[in-house]
Design an enzyme around this catalytic site. Structure first.
Site, PDB file in Angstrom:
ATOM      1  N   TRP A   1      35.075  29.896  40.907  1.00  0.00           N
ATOM      2  CA  TRP A   1      36.367  30.555  41.165  1.00  0.00           C
ATOM      3  C   TRP A   1      36.307  31.491  42.358  1.00  0.00           C
ATOM      4  O   TRP A   1      35.374  32.281  42.487  1.00  0.00           O
ATOM      5  CB  TRP A   1      36.759  31.360  39.917  1.00  0.00           C
ATOM      6  CG  TRP A   1      37.892  32.305  40.153  1.00  0.00           C
ATOM      7  CD1 TRP A   1      37.814  33.600  40.627  1.00  0.00           C
ATOM      8  CD2 TRP A   1      39.289  32.057  39.952  1.00  0.00           C
ATOM      9  NE1 TRP A   1      39.062  34.152  40.725  1.00  0.00           N
ATOM     10  CE2 TRP A   1      39.988  33.236  40.311  1.00  0.00           C
ATOM     11  CE3 TRP A   1      40.013  30.948  39.494  1.00  0.00           C
ATOM     12  CZ2 TRP A   1      41.379  33.336  40.223  1.00  0.00           C
ATOM     13  CZ3 TRP A   1      41.405  31.061  39.409  1.00  0.00           C
ATOM     14  CH2 TRP A   1      42.076  32.243  39.766  1.00  0.00           C
TER      15      TRP A   1
ATOM     16  N   ASP B   1      40.920  36.817  45.917  1.00  0.00           N
ATOM     17  CA  ASP B   1      41.276  37.561  47.134  1.00  0.00           C
ATOM     18  C   ASP B   1      40.209  37.546  48.242  1.00  0.00           C
ATOM     19  O   ASP B   1      39.028  37.723  47.956  1.00  0.00           O
ATOM     20  CB  ASP B   1      41.510  39.041  46.805  1.00  0.00           C
ATOM     21  CG  ASP B   1      42.425  39.281  45.628  1.00  0.00           C
ATOM     22  OD1 ASP B   1      42.930  38.315  45.053  1.00  0.00           O
ATOM     23  OD2 ASP B   1      42.621  40.457  45.278  1.00  0.00           O
TER      24      ASP B   1
ATOM     25  N   GLN C   1      36.527  37.622  46.400  1.00  0.00           N
ATOM     26  CA  GLN C   1      36.420  37.783  44.950  1.00  0.00           C
ATOM     27  C   GLN C   1      35.896  36.471  44.389  1.00  0.00           C
ATOM     28  O   GLN C   1      36.530  35.415  44.550  1.00  0.00           O
ATOM     29  CB  GLN C   1      37.795  38.120  44.371  1.00  0.00           C
ATOM     30  CG  GLN C   1      38.285  39.503  44.775  1.00  0.00           C
ATOM     31  CD  GLN C   1      37.583  40.594  43.990  1.00  0.00           C
ATOM     32  OE1 GLN C   1      37.870  40.820  42.825  1.00  0.00           O
ATOM     33  NE2 GLN C   1      36.649  41.282  44.622  1.00  0.00           N
TER      34      GLN C   1
ATOM     35  N   TRP D   1      39.007  32.685  36.479  1.00  0.00           N
ATOM     36  CA  TRP D   1      38.803  34.102  36.775  1.00  0.00           C
ATOM     37  C   TRP D   1      38.062  34.781  35.627  1.00  0.00           C
ATOM     38  O   TRP D   1      38.219  34.408  34.466  1.00  0.00           O
ATOM     39  CB  TRP D   1      40.160  34.787  37.003  1.00  0.00           C
ATOM     40  CG  TRP D   1      40.021  36.213  37.447  1.00  0.00           C
ATOM     41  CD1 TRP D   1      39.699  36.652  38.699  1.00  0.00           C
ATOM     42  CD2 TRP D   1      40.195  37.387  36.643  1.00  0.00           C
ATOM     43  NE1 TRP D   1      39.670  38.028  38.717  1.00  0.00           N
ATOM     44  CE2 TRP D   1      39.966  38.498  37.482  1.00  0.00           C
ATOM     45  CE3 TRP D   1      40.514  37.605  35.296  1.00  0.00           C
ATOM     46  CZ2 TRP D   1      40.057  39.826  37.009  1.00  0.00           C
ATOM     47  CZ3 TRP D   1      40.606  38.909  34.837  1.00  0.00           C
ATOM     48  CH2 TRP D   1      40.380  40.004  35.686  1.00  0.00           C
TER      49      TRP D   1
ATOM     50  N   ASP E   1      42.439  48.357  45.069  1.00  0.00           N
ATOM     51  CA  ASP E   1      42.522  47.649  46.359  1.00  0.00           C
ATOM     52  C   ASP E   1      42.657  48.569  47.577  1.00  0.00           C
ATOM     53  O   ASP E   1      43.667  48.518  48.301  1.00  0.00           O
ATOM     54  CB  ASP E   1      43.693  46.637  46.348  1.00  0.00           C
ATOM     55  CG  ASP E   1      43.675  45.721  45.127  1.00  0.00           C
ATOM     56  OD1 ASP E   1      42.585  45.520  44.561  1.00  0.00           O
ATOM     57  OD2 ASP E   1      44.748  45.210  44.741  1.00  0.00           O
TER      58      ASP E   1
END
Ligand SMILES: *[C@@H]1O[C@H](CO)[C@@H](O)[C@H](O)[C@H]1NC(C)=O
Ligand SMILES: *[C@@H]1O[C@H](CO)[C@@H](O)[C@H](O)[C@H]1NC(C)=O
Ligand SMILES: *[C@@H]1O[C@H](CO)[C@@H](O)[C@H](O)[C@H]1NC(C)=O
Ligand SMILES: *[C@@H]1O[C@H](CO)[C@@H](O)[C@H](O)[C@H]1NC(C)=O
Ligand SMILES: *[C@@H]1O[C@H](CO)[C@@H](O)[C@H](O)[C@H]1NC(C)=O
Ligand SMILES: *[C@@H]1O[C@H](CO)[C@@H](O)[C@H](O)[C@H]1NC(C)=O
Ligand SMILES: *[C@@H]1O[C@H](CO)[C@@H](O)[C@H](O)[C@H]1NC(C)=O
Length: 592
Positions: free
Chosen positions: A49, A52, A68, A76, A179
Site C-alpha cells: 500500500w 500520500d 506513506q 492501509w 500534516d
C-alpha cells in the site's frame, strides 16, 4: 523494508538465494500477464500500500520522494512508515530503505504525512505527524544522519519529539492535528509552519506555529487561515507563485515589488478532493487573505477533478520550477488490491504555476517525460466529421502520451446551457456519449478494446452561456467517463467533469492525455483542468488496447494537430536496481 516474503520464513539458505533471484527477475518485467494494471512510468513501490506523497525535495542534485507506505500489505494500516526513493530525473527511481518507522513514544503508532524544509545552511529536515503512545497526533522532527550522503539514506529522530502537541488552543483535538507543511522563514528570523486541523463544529483550520530554532515551536493565537463548515483540512500546502512567467518561487521568498501571490491548498476529508485558493500573505498579521471571490471550501477550484488527493509541491531550485505530486488512489475493491498485492500510484509529476489572469493555476507534465518518448504519430488538419471515430495507429496505446488540439468553427450553433446545469460532474454523468448536447461530445477514446466492449472517453462539449455577465459567450465542459472502462462492474466507474475556463472563439481547445495501463491523466485547455481516472480494463490490455479520436456531436470538428507517442517504461523502484536491498538482505529478511 520494501518486501518481506513471509511465506518463505524458515527456508534454507540455498532456497532463499534462489528465490531472491527469482523475485528480481519477475519484477524486472513490466509485461507480467498477472499484473495488467501495474504502470510503466507512474511512481509506485514494488508492492503493498502507498498513499500520500511526503517531503519531496532536491538535495545535492538528487530528487527525493518519500511516501506513506504500509510494508505489511496492500491495504492501509495505521502503523504506516515513510517509504523513500531517489532519482536523477524524476522519471527513474531507485528504492531506498524506509526513512523511518514507528519507534519512539511520539510516533509508536504510526509515522504519518509531513514535509521537508531545506534550512539556510542547505541541510534538509523533516517535520512529520506521529501517532503517539496515547494515539494522539503530534508533530515530530527527523534529521539526516550524514548530510554528505546525497541519498540521505539514514534519518534520526530527535529526542525532543514531539515538538508540537495538541494543546486545546483553537479547539484542536488530538484526532485532528496533522500534516505539517514545508516551513518558511520570516524577516524577523522566525520560522513558520502550518498544521491541518478542524474544530468540533467543522471549522477547517491552518494552525500556525512559529520557532526561532526549528525545535521550540509556539502556537500562534490566530491560525494562518480558516473556513467554517469545511471539516478537517488535511495536507495543507502553502506556497508563493510568480505573477508572471512559469518559474517557481522558493517557499520562503518574499518576492520583489509585489511580484508574487500565495496559494493555499487543502485536502478536504469530507469530499476527498484537493482545493486551492489564490491570495495574499499578510506578513504583518501572519494571515492569508484569499483574493476576492475565492472561498477556501468545496466551491474553490480543484487541482484535479478526478482521483487525486493529499497532494504536495516542492521547489526545484535547479530547474527553477515548482513541482506537484498527488496520491492517485485505486478505484477497485480492497479484495482486488489484496489479490494484485499493491494499491496506490503517484500522479505523474506536474509543473505548476499561475495563469496570466491570476485566477487559476496551470499544470503540465514535467518536460522529462520526453525522455521516454518512442514512436510518434502526427496528424495535421484532419476533419472529424459528425459520427466519426478515427484510430491512432502505430503507437503502444496502453502506454502513451497524446496531445491534440481542436478547432470548432460554427460555435454559434452550440446549445444554450440549461440554467440549472451548474455542476459539471453531473452534466458529464447524465449526458453520456450517446447524447448529443452542447456542441459535442468530441475527444479521445483511450484503452479501448477491439470490439469497443471497453473504453474510457475523455471529451469536450461546448455550450453557449446566456449569462450576459460572463466575459465569454461559451462554456467548455470536459469529461472523463469511466462508465464503459471495464467489463468488471465492481470497480468505481463514476464519471468526472469540470468546466475549462477558456474562450473557444479565440483560444485553441487542447487536450493532453497520459495513458498508463490503469491510469488516465488528462490536461484540458493547456493545463487549466486536470482529471485523473483509474480504470481496470479486462480486454483492452497491453497490445490489445486501442486509441481513437472521435466526434459524436452535431458539428464537424477540426483536429488542428494530434501528436501521440509510445512511452518507454521507466525503471521505477525495481528491486534489482537497488544497491541496498541485495540478496544478503533478502536472505536475512526471509530468515527473520
Ligand atoms: C499520554 O497520556 C498520559 C496521561 O494523560 C500523559 O502523562 C503522557 O505524557 C502521554 N504520553 C504521551 C507520549 O504523550
Ligand atoms: C557519509 O556519506 C559520505 C558520502 O556518501 C561517505 O563518503 C561517508 O563515508 C559517510 N560517512 C559516514 C560516517 O557514514
Ligand atoms: C520557546 O520559545 C518561547 C517563545 O519564543 C520562549 O518563550 C520559551 O522560553 C522558549 N523555550 C525554550 C525551552 O527555549
Ligand atoms: C462555500 O462558501 C460560500 C460562501 O460562504 C458558500 O456560498 C458556498 O455554498 C460554499 N460552498 C461549499 C461547497 O461549501
Ligand atoms: C480509495 O478508493 C477506494 C475504492 O474506490 C474508496 O473506497 C476509498 O474511499 C478511496 N479513498 C480515498 C482517500 O480516496
Ligand atoms: C437563459 O436560458 C433559459 C432557458 O434555457 C431561459 O429560461 C432564461 O430566461 C435565459 N436567461 C437569460 C438571461 O437570457
Ligand atoms: C448512456 O446512458 C443510457 C441510460 O443510462 C444507457 O442506456 C446507454 O447505454 C449509455 N450509453 C453509453 C454509450 O454509455
Amino acid at each position: 523494508m520494501a518486501k518481506v516474503h513471509r511465506s518463505n520464513i524458515g527456508l534454507s539458505l540455498l532456497l532463499s538465494l534462489f528465490l531472491c533471484n527469482f523475485i528480481i527477475r519477475l519484477e524486472a518485467s513490466h509485461q507480467d500477464l498477472n499484473q495488467p494494471y501495474r504502470t510503466g512510468y507512474h511512481f509506485q513501490p514494488p508492492s503493498n500500500w502507498m498513499n500520500d506523497p511526503n517531503g519531496p525535495m532536491i538535495y545535492k542534485g538528487i530528487y527525493h520522494l518519500f511516501y506513506q507506505y504500509n510494508p505489511y500489505g496492500a491495504v492501509w494500516d495505521v502503523r504506516i512508515v515513510w517509504g523513500h526513493s531517489t532519482s536523477l530525473d524524476l522519471i527513474n527511481w531507485t528504492p531506498q530503505p524506509p526513512a523511518f518507522n514507528p519507534s519512539q513514544p511520539s510516533d509508536i503508532n504510526g509515522c504519518w504525512s509531513g514535509s521537508v524544509t531545506i534550512l539556510p545552511n542547505g541541510k534538509p529536515v523533516i517535520l512529520y505527524t506521529g501517532i503517539d503512545k496515547n494515539k494522539s497526533q503530534v508533530q515530530n522532527i527527523a534529521v539526516p544522519v550524514n548530510i554528505s550522503d546525497p541519498y540521505l539514506r539514514e534519518w534520526s529522530k530527535s529526542s525532543r519529539n514531539p515538538l508540537m502537541a495538541p494543546n486545546g488552543v483553537n479547539g484542536i483535538n488530538p484526532d485532528r492535528f496533522r500534516d505539517p507543511t514545508t516551513a518558511w522563514l520570516g524577516r524577523d528570523g522566525e520560522w513558520r509552519v502550518i498544521i491541518g486541523s478542524s474544530t468540533e463544529d467543522r471549522r477547517g483550520l491552518a494552525v500556525l506555529y512559529k520557532s526561532r530554532d526549528f525545535f521550540n515551536w509556539t502556537q500562534s493565537t490566530k491560525p494562518l487561515h480558516y473556513e467554517d463548515l469545511t471539516g478537517m483540512w488535511e495536507c495543507p500546502d502553502f506556497f508563493p507563485v510568480a505573477i508572471t512567467g512559469s518559474n517557481g518561487v522558493e517557499t520562503s521568498s518574499f518576492g520583489e515589488n509585489n511580484d508574487i501571490k500565495h496559494v493555499l491548498k487543502v485536502s478536504l476529508i469530507e469530499t476527498l478532493h484537493d482545493y486551492y485558493t489564490i491570495g495574499s500573505y499578510d506578513r504583518e498579521n501572519d494571515v492569508y487573505v484569499p483574493d476576492l471571490g475565492f472561498v477556501q471550501n468545496g466551491s474553490a477550484p480543484r487541482l484535479d477533478y478526478g482521483k487525486f488527493y493529499a497532494s504536495k509541491t516542492f521547489y526545484d531550485d535547479v530547474k527553477k520550477r515548482r513541482i506537484l505530486w498527488g496520491w492517485v488512489n485505486e478505484s477497485s475493491p480492497a479484495k482486488d488490491d489484496i489479490k494484485k498485492g499493491w494499491s496506490g500510484l503517484q500522479s505523474f509529476p506536474r509543473k505548476i504555476w499561475l495563469e496570466e489572469s491570476g485566477k487559476q493555476l496551470l499544470q503540465w507534465p514535467i518536460e522529462e517525460i520526453e525522455t521516454l518518448r518512442g514512436r510518434q504519430v502526427n496528424w495535421h488538419n484532419k476533419v472529424l466529421k459528425v459520427g466519426t471515430k478515427l484510430q491512432v495507429h502505430g503507437i503502444t496505446a496502453a502506454q502513451a502520451d497524446v496531445e491534440v488540439s481542436f478547432k470548432v468553427k460554427e460555435l454559434e450553433k452550440a446549445d444554450v446551457i440549461e440554467p440549472s446545469w451548474t455542476d459539471p460532474e453531473k452534466i458529464c454523468s447524465q449526458d453520456n456519449l450517446s447524447v448529443k448536447s452542447g456542441l459535442g461530445p468530441f475527444g479521445l477514446m483511450v484503452l479501448a478494446s477491439s470490439g469497443m466492449e471497453e473504453y474510457t472517453s475523455v471529451y469536450f462539449r461546448i455550450f453557449k452561456s446566456n449569462d450576459t455577465n460572463k466575459n465569454t459567450k461559451y462554456l467548455v465542459l470536459m469529461c472523463s467517463d469511466q462508465s464503459r472502462s471495464s467489463l468488471n462492474d465492481e470497480n468505481d466507474k463514476r464519471t468526472f467533469g469540470a468546466f475549462v475556463a477558456i474562450d473557444p472563439s479565440h483560444q485553441t481547445l487542447s487536450l493532453r492525455t497520459l495513458i498508463d495501463h490503469s491510469i488516465v491523466e488528462s490536461y484540458g485547455g493547456g493545463g487549466r483542468v486536470c482529471i485523473t481516472s483509474r480504470v481496470y480494463p479486462t480486454l483492452a490490455i497491453g497490445e490489445n488496447a486501442k486509441l481513437f479520436a472521435f466526434n459524436k456531436g452535431t458539428q464537424s470538428v477540426d483536429v488542428l494537430s494530434l501528436s501521440a507517442w509510445s512511452l518507454k517504461s521507466a525503471l521505477i523502484n525495481d528491486e534489482s536496481m537497488s544497491p541496498f536491498i541485495e540478496c544478503e538482505d533478502s536472505h536475512s529478511l526471509i530468515q527473520s
